[in-house]
Design a protein around this motif. Structure first.
Motif, short mmCIF file in Angstrom:
data_model
loop_
_atom_site.label_atom_id
_atom_site.label_comp_id
_atom_site.label_asym_id
_atom_site.label_seq_id
_atom_site.Cartn_x
_atom_site.Cartn_y
_atom_site.Cartn_z
N UNK A 321 10.96 -11.99 3.88
CA UNK A 321 10.98 -11.86 2.42
C UNK A 321 10.00 -10.75 2.07
N UNK A 322 10.47 -9.69 1.47
CA UNK A 322 9.61 -8.56 1.14
C UNK A 322 9.12 -8.60 -0.29
N UNK A 323 8.25 -7.64 -0.61
CA UNK A 323 7.81 -7.46 -1.99
C UNK A 323 6.40 -7.89 -2.31
N UNK A 324 5.60 -8.23 -1.30
CA UNK A 324 4.29 -8.84 -1.56
C UNK A 324 3.15 -7.85 -1.71
N UNK A 325 3.42 -6.55 -1.75
CA UNK A 325 2.34 -5.57 -1.88
C UNK A 325 2.02 -5.36 -3.36
N UNK A 326 1.32 -6.29 -3.93
CA UNK A 326 1.16 -6.41 -5.38
C UNK A 326 -0.10 -5.70 -5.88
N UNK A 327 -0.10 -4.37 -5.84
CA UNK A 327 -1.25 -3.61 -6.32
C UNK A 327 -1.32 -3.56 -7.84
N UNK A 328 -0.20 -3.69 -8.52
CA UNK A 328 -0.17 -3.55 -9.97
C UNK A 328 0.56 -4.73 -10.60
N UNK A 329 0.02 -5.18 -11.74
CA UNK A 329 0.71 -6.20 -12.54
C UNK A 329 1.25 -7.31 -11.65
N UNK A 330 0.36 -7.91 -10.89
CA UNK A 330 0.76 -8.84 -9.84
C UNK A 330 1.45 -10.09 -10.35
N UNK A 331 0.99 -10.64 -11.44
CA UNK A 331 1.37 -12.00 -11.82
C UNK A 331 2.89 -12.21 -11.91
N UNK A 332 3.65 -11.39 -12.63
CA UNK A 332 5.09 -11.66 -12.70
C UNK A 332 5.80 -11.49 -11.35
N UNK A 333 5.40 -10.48 -10.57
CA UNK A 333 6.03 -10.27 -9.27
C UNK A 333 5.75 -11.42 -8.33
N UNK A 334 4.49 -11.81 -8.23
CA UNK A 334 4.12 -12.87 -7.30
C UNK A 334 4.69 -14.22 -7.74
N UNK A 335 4.74 -14.45 -9.03
CA UNK A 335 5.34 -15.69 -9.53
C UNK A 335 6.81 -15.78 -9.13
N UNK A 336 7.53 -14.67 -9.28
CA UNK A 336 8.94 -14.65 -8.88
C UNK A 336 9.10 -14.90 -7.38
N UNK A 337 8.27 -14.25 -6.57
CA UNK A 337 8.36 -14.41 -5.12
C UNK A 337 8.04 -15.85 -4.70
#
Length: 451
Positions: A321-337
């Protein structure tokens, strides 16, 4: 080492500098052409009906043995927003914007809890089917995506480059004469962990191209299989692998394992021709017993579930599962993942339970590193070190293992590890796969109370 060390990387044996995006483009091709040419050019891919008819072959190659599913969280999962030290004020001081609100954390004890999107995993934890390993890492951590992935894939020390993966060494040591499908990787790239002296295992390219929808209004078994005609690795897709959408990273392929361009084209053409027919056969013959979420990870785990239901002799499956390089605006991306991870793993657990196979399946998650304790100026987090791992299964000793790293005593801004990831590997090898971990890993590591 700088958090931005992937921005300028010197490839081995050269003095040429590449930007991070250029390195992604070249390393993906190099990784994709590694390790598996003997399987595809010299061996005929399995036929499902023949495998089902020949129980002797299945028994000899491990059909009824334990199964390991390795799930890579590529890009560097933020462990502190996954397993949250909600009772520690230092957590909220370091993360005034991206810290998870205390009243939403799913509590495990009076100090740590799970991300609010992981309610399904909490249910598995309560049922004794999930272990949460805290503070996992290794000495002298490296913050490069590619080098740290390589360390995890090969189980090497941080100052050692090993051409073979830890699972490849397991195949070499313990699976001689096994069916080629003893290891199955799902994704665009063969993981470096499969690299071995005697290459084995198979891979399916572009699992995102395969989608299943239930075509029976009554909820029966008449699943419909659709093949999506998506472009393969066009420049836009390569660019999308930069930054927050870093996809599965195979590590840096060793020069001795590279194929020629012609071999690569021959192999991938054969792969495309043969795998779609076989996947279609599995999808029709062994439909999923539960509804999986419509996500890339859900599709991959659904495919693994169908292969297990089909009685394949596979001992190790590998998904990402990709997409975890959360340098910017992490909260919505990480929440989705987190939501996608939770839903896919819960569906897979339910599938294995319905099949009666959960007792012989173990899922292990890993990420190349965690994130820094302090949020950055872009409301994201930069490359860190120690992070949690999940180990899920129906026949294991579940619980909260290891000690959460101190938030007040940091290692250059990172959480200090207290569990060497190779102890996790050693435990899985010795106690789950029944393989001599000392032979595979090169030395003995302390075992954990997982199995």
């Amino acid at each position: 080492m700088s958090d931005n060390d992937d921005d300028h990387i010197v490839e081995p044996h050269t003095s040429t500098l590449h930007t991070r995006r250029e390195f992604l483009r070249t390393s993906m091709l190099g990784a994709a052409v590694s390790f598996t040419v003997p399987v595809f050019l010299q061996k005929t891919f399995f036929t499902l009906d023949a495998m089902a008819a020949d129980s002797a072959i299945q028994t000899a190659t491990g059909k009824d043995n334990s199964i390991l599913v390795v799930l890579q969280l590529a890009g560097g999962n933020d462990g502190m927003n996954t397993v949250i030290p909600y009772a520690d004020d230092a957590y909220y001081q370091a993360r005034p914007v991206i810290g998870i609100a205390k009243n939403t954390v799913i509590k495990l004890n009076d100090y740590v809890g799970l991300n609010p999107k992981l309610a399904g995993l909490k249910g598995l934890y309560d049922q004794g089917q999930l272990s949460i390993l805290q503070g996992v890492g290794y000495p002298n951590p490296n913050r490069s995506h590619f080098r740290s992935t390589e360390i995890w894939q090969t189980a090497s020390d941080a100052n050692v480059s090993d051409p073979y993966g830890w699972l490849g060494r397991y195949f070499d040591s313990c699976c001689k004469g096994a069916d080629p499908t003893v290891g199955v990787a799902i994704g665009n790239q063969v993981p470096q962990s499969f690299a071995s002296a005697n290459p084995t295992g198979v891979s399916f390219s572009n699992p995102q191209q395969y989608r299943w929808v239930n075509g029976d209004p009554g909820g029966g078994s008449a699943d419909v299989y659709r093949e999506m005609n998506e472009p393969e690795m066009d420049p836009a897709m390569l660019d999308a692998n930069d930054g927050g959408s870093v996809d599965s990273l195979p590590g840096t392929p060793h020069e001795s394992r590279r194929e020629s361009t012609l071999e690569f084209l021959q192999r991938t053409a054969l792969d495309a021709q043969m795998s779609s027919d076989k996947i279609l056969s599995i999808a029709k013959k062994f439909p999923a017993s539960v509804s999986y979420p419509r996500s890339a990870l859900g599709d991959s785990l659904s495919l693994v579930g169908r292969m297990i239901a089909g009685g394949l002799a596979t001992r190790v499956y590998y998904v990402s599962q990709g997409g975890y390089d959360t340098h910017q605006n992490e909260l919505p991306t990480h929440t989705r993942l987190m939501g996608e991870l939770n839903d896919a793993l819960v569906a897979f657990a339910q599938d294995m339970q319905a099949q009666g196979n959960f007792g012989r399946v173990m899922v292990m998650t890993f990420s190349e590193f965690g994130r820094r304790v302090q949020q950055n100026a872009s409301n994201g987090t930069d490359h860190g070190a120690a992070a949690p791992m999940f180990v899920m299964g129906g026949n294991m000793k579940a619980g909260l293992l290891g000690q959460y790293p101190s938030l007040s005593t940091l290692n250059q801004g990172d959480l200090a590890y207290n569990v060497d990831f190779r102890s996790v590997y050693a435990t899985i090898l010795d106690k789950w796969l029944r393989a001599p971990s000392k032979d595979v890993l090169g030395r003995q590591f302390p075992l954990m109370n997982l199995v």
